[in-house]
Enzyme design. Structure first.
Site, PDB file in Angstrom:
ATOM      1  CG  ASP A   1      36.606  40.503  41.048  1.00  0.00           C
ATOM      2  OD1 ASP A   1      36.633  41.513  40.318  1.00  0.00           O
ATOM      3  OD2 ASP A   1      36.330  40.550  42.263  1.00  0.00           O
TER       4      ASP A   1
ATOM      5  CD  GLU B   1      40.591  45.161  37.732  1.00  0.00           C
ATOM      6  OE1 GLU B   1      41.107  44.612  38.721  1.00  0.00           O
ATOM      7  OE2 GLU B   1      39.454  44.900  37.321  1.00  0.00           O
TER       8      GLU B   1
ATOM      9  CG  ASP C   1      33.387  46.660  43.080  1.00  0.00           C
ATOM     10  OD1 ASP C   1      32.862  45.675  42.526  1.00  0.00           O
ATOM     11  OD2 ASP C   1      34.411  46.580  43.781  1.00  0.00           O
TER      12      ASP C   1
HETATM   13  C1  GLC Z   1      35.386  42.911  43.926  1.00  0.00           C
HETATM   14  C2  GLC Z   1      34.358  42.621  42.854  1.00  0.00           C
HETATM   15  C3  GLC Z   1      33.027  42.296  43.487  1.00  0.00           C
HETATM   16  C4  GLC Z   1      33.209  41.105  44.437  1.00  0.00           C
HETATM   17  C5  GLC Z   1      34.285  41.427  45.479  1.00  0.00           C
HETATM   18  C6  GLC Z   1      34.596  40.230  46.358  1.00  0.00           C
HETATM   19  O1  GLC Z   1      35.064  44.083  44.604  1.00  0.00           O
HETATM   20  O2  GLC Z   1      34.236  43.677  41.947  1.00  0.00           O
HETATM   21  O3  GLC Z   1      32.071  42.001  42.511  1.00  0.00           O
HETATM   22  O4  GLC Z   1      32.007  40.826  45.072  1.00  0.00           O
HETATM   23  O5  GLC Z   1      35.475  41.829  44.846  1.00  0.00           O
HETATM   24  O6  GLC Z   1      35.048  39.166  45.606  1.00  0.00           O
END
Ligand code: GLC
Length: 754
Positions: A386, A389, A457
């Site tokens: 995650d 980017e 998200d």
């Molecule tokens: C980001 C991710 C989400 C995750 C969050 C906490 O917003 O896109 O899926 O739950 O971080 O890690």
């Protein structure tokens, strides 16, 4: 700022398999990758290294013809006419029909470092592609930016989002072409949004005008060619295709276990549970919180015992904290991104002040990959990447930040892909012969070689559910087949109706994951009342029943790049209705299941059925295609249609893919008028043995005229987990289709008369 337009050619010569053309402004290079793929690079400072994150193929040789006005390269499929004065690139089919031409006035030009290609826009031209983008399926009249961004709280118009897939397919005059702009700088695509219907254009803030042109005359073939060039997915672990339950976060080992146990208690099938960031010690990557997850191995062993796999999240940011292993090692070996003076870049994310690994370096990728033993030793099997980017609070990493010898603006769009690559390569090394499951939020073209993706998200609105489906189908055009969305919506709280509806759609989403944000209502199937839980359970059971069909669908993605979720533009390219905003959310799931997403607030739906004949799955009612129909769409029954002639292998309901089931492969045949066939594929679902011939593959053919079903001799050495075959017929006039009779599933050819 000076504007320069590519002018007249000064010299032409071929060096090896590159045609080199010089003008005053720049040098153009042409390569032929295959009969249907020609590459054009126009550069002011070509780097002989010529590295691409996306492309894995090498060009071949070719011949060209030269006259006073032009240079022509012909393949059996495609012609490139290079106009000499001024230098312009025009593509035609083998028999001379215009596919795509430079705008004769502006062609390729520069404004400072920004390079743009203006191309002619055809009257009826439509555009599909670019992967994860908001907006319509047909992107005519829209413009987009690629600049990988942590697009938290995005809406149905936000751009850019998390990923960069600078590949689109143009459709006009009954013709098709594809164009992949392989440039990782911030890039721009304008499909006739801001011009007077004369031009479309694309370009980037830096780097070369560097594109691959695809000339195949079929959308499916262009996708096959694009994924030949940029690679295809491996067979995914079978368990990753089951139901996945996620949340930010299950806060302790006890909570994780109790959620998993509840699935078993309610007899709702599931394969995967996730640990989001709170499993870590202060969000330090590759650590566990000693209080809440005191014995990860014991927890995972218990999960395994009830057929669950664990996926854990990792973010790129490494917390600045002397004594923390990854921090110390990263500093000692200079693994982190820096400013030009060598100072390490600091950005703030979940863990606070962090440094960011330079995933563009092989030694850094190796180091990162080896660190996964902290997760794999106790038994984690999936790796969720995650914030890559990369994200940093403020969302504005200075352009002075360096990754290796490159500055951030040049490579930002590939950072997430290189992190996913490091994760994939590293975990492959540490988990032996097993297939790692990697899931990434940021990506660049070619990421399908390493990872699945999800669309970030989203929010708990009907509009996001529908948009998510378009993104899934659009990512399929750009080579990503294993794609999911946060079912139920990440932020905000869905109504029970929306949760139910989204779960029904999840059955037909390549990756089926329920996920939600911290602070939102709990999302597990039992949180929605008894009646809704029953619907959710039945839908998840349907997903498990379909696994043999779904797995065979992924075999197609692995072999040809064809995605599992297919916009109607793939199979019904010339049917305008498929692009109509009324129907553009519809898609084919695999070869023969048509799904029409419907808002949770609507109990009827207008569905367009393309050419052929169709059966509603739930009622078996038959419809003629090329018409739109109004159908009931109660919450218990998302409109799903089966194509006449379909052969759909299914299995009995299991609680997870660890169960072998009852050993009966159900072959569901939906009567049609034409002979049809289906390629059935199976392997152990876990290891790489399939690469060594340990698979089970055969063609199943249904001939309604001869009234036969034939199973070809099995190819491969794997023994099917189904030792019996059961035929199920739908739409047959008589009830004669050997229903419920069991046949032995031998590896020899089998012929059954109906
Ligand atoms: C980001 C991710 C989400 C995750 C969050 C906490 O917003 O896109 O899926 O739950 O971080 O890690």
């Amino acid at each position: 700022m000076q504007t320069e337009i590519l002018g007249d050619i000064e010299s032409v010569n071929k060096q090896g398999n590159i045609l080199i053309i010089k003008t005053k402004e720049a040098t153009a290079r042409i390569w032929v990758y295959s009969d249907s793929i020609i590459r054009v690079n126009v550069s002011k400072a070509f780097n002989d290294d010529d590295k691409s994150f996306a492309v894995i193929q090498k060009p071949g040789d070719f011949k060209f013809e030269e006259s006073a006005d032009e240079i022509v390269i012909k393949t059996p499929v495609l012609q490139l006419h290079i106009n000499k004065s001024p230098l312009r690139f025009n593509f035609y089919t083998a028999n001379g029909k215009a596919l795509s031409e430079d705008d004769p006035r502006f062609g390729i030009n520069w404004q400072g470092d920004r390079v743009i290609n203006y191309r002619k826009l055809y009257k009826d031209e439509k555009f599909i592609g670019l992967g994860e983008k908001t907006g319509n399926l047909n992107k005519r009249g829209s413009s987009f930016v690629n600049w990988n961004t942590d697009a938290a709280m995005h809406d149905t118009k936000t751009d850019p989002l998390y990923k960069t897939f600078p590949f689109f397919i143009g459709l006009h005059s009954g013709l098709t072409y594809g164009l992949f702009f392989d440039n990782t700088h911030k890039s721009y695509f304008d499909f006739g949004a801001t011009t007077d219907d004369q031009m479309s254009w694309f370009g980037a803030d830096g780097g070369d005008m560097n594109y691959y042109f695809f000339g195949a005359q079929s959308v499916a073939q262009i996708i096959e060619d694009y994924t030949w060039l940029t690679g295809r997915m491996e067979m995914p672990p079978l368990w990753s295709l089951g139901y996945q339950q996620c949340r930010w976060s299950y806060m302790s080992a006890d909570e994780v276990l109790s959620i998993a146990e509840r699935f078993r208690k309610e007899k709702i099938p599931a394969d995967v549970i996730y640990c989001d960031i709170d499993y870590m010690d202060e969000f330090k990557i590759f650590t566990w919180n000693k209080e809440t997850f005191p014995d990860p191995k014991a927890m995972i062993d218990k999960l395994k015992a009830i057929g669950f796999r664990l996926i854990t999240i990792v973010d790129p940011g490494i917390k600045i904290e002397p004594g923390y292993k990854e921090y110390d090692e990263g500093v000692e070996n200079n693994y982190f991104a820096t400013y030009p003076n060598g100072e390490k870049y600091v950005g703030e994310v979940w863990a606070g002040r962090c440094h960011f690994p330079d995933f563009f370096r092989e030694d850094v990728r190796e180091w990162w990959g080896a660190a996964f033993t902290a997760l794999t030793d106790p038994g984690v099997e999936g790796f969720w990447n995650d914030m890559n980017e990369p994200a940093a609070w403020g969302q504005n990493i200075p352009s002075l930040v360096k990754f290796g010898d490159k500055y951030m603006p040049e490579v930002r769009n590939a950072y997430g892909m290189e992190m996913a690559r490091a994760t994939y390569e590293g975990t492959r090394r540490v988990i032996g012969n097993k297939r790692p499951f990697v899931l990434t939020r940021a990506a660049y073209a070619g990421t399908q070689r390493y990872s699945a993706v999800w669309t970030g998200d989203n929010s708990a609105y009907d509009s996001h559910m529908l948009m998510g489906q378009r993104m899934v189908s659009s990512l399929g055009i750009t080579g990503m087949s294993l794609v999911g969305v946060d079912n139920g919506g990440f932020s905000e709280n869905p109504t029970p109706e929306l949760m139910v509806r989204w779960n029904s759609l999840g059955v037909y989403t390549p990756m089926f994951r329920n996920h939600a944000m911290q602070g939102t209502v709990m999302r597990e199937p039992w949180q929605w009342g008894k009646k809704n839980m029953a619907i959710i359970k039945k839908d998840i059971e349907q997903r498990y029943r379909l696994l043999p069909y779904i797995y065979s669908g992924f075999y197609q993605s692995h072999k040809t790049g064809l995605p599992l979720s297919r916009t109607l533009a793939i199979n019904y390219t010339n049917d305008e209705n498929g692009y109509d905003v009324k129907y553009h959310n519809q898609f084919l799931f695999g070869d023969s299941i048509l799904v029409a997403p419907v808002e949770s607030t609507k109990l009827t739906a207008e569905v367009y059925l393309p050419a052929g004949e169709w059966y509603r799955l739930s009622t078996r009612e038959k419809f003629t295609g090329e018409q739109s129909i109004i159908v009931d769409a109660p919450l218990t029954d998302l409109p799903v249609f089966i194509k006449a002639g379909a052969i759909i292998p299914m299995q009995n309901v299991i609680q997870s893919t660890n169960e072998t089931g009852n050993g009966v492969l159900e072959i569901n045949i939906w009567h049609g008028n034409e002979p049809t066939s289906f390629v059935y594929y199976e392997d152990d679902g876990l290891s790489y043995d399939y690469e060594q011939g340990e698979y089970f593959k055969r063609e199943i053919t249904f001939d309604p005229n001869k009234r036969t079903i034939e199973f070809s001799k099995v190819e491969g050495a794997f023994v099917s987990r189904f030792n019996k075959i059961k035929l199920m017929g739908y739409g047959f006039e008589e009830a004669s289709v050997s229903k419920h009779k069991l046949y032995n599933n031998s590896n020899d050819a089998i012929k059954i008369d109906l």
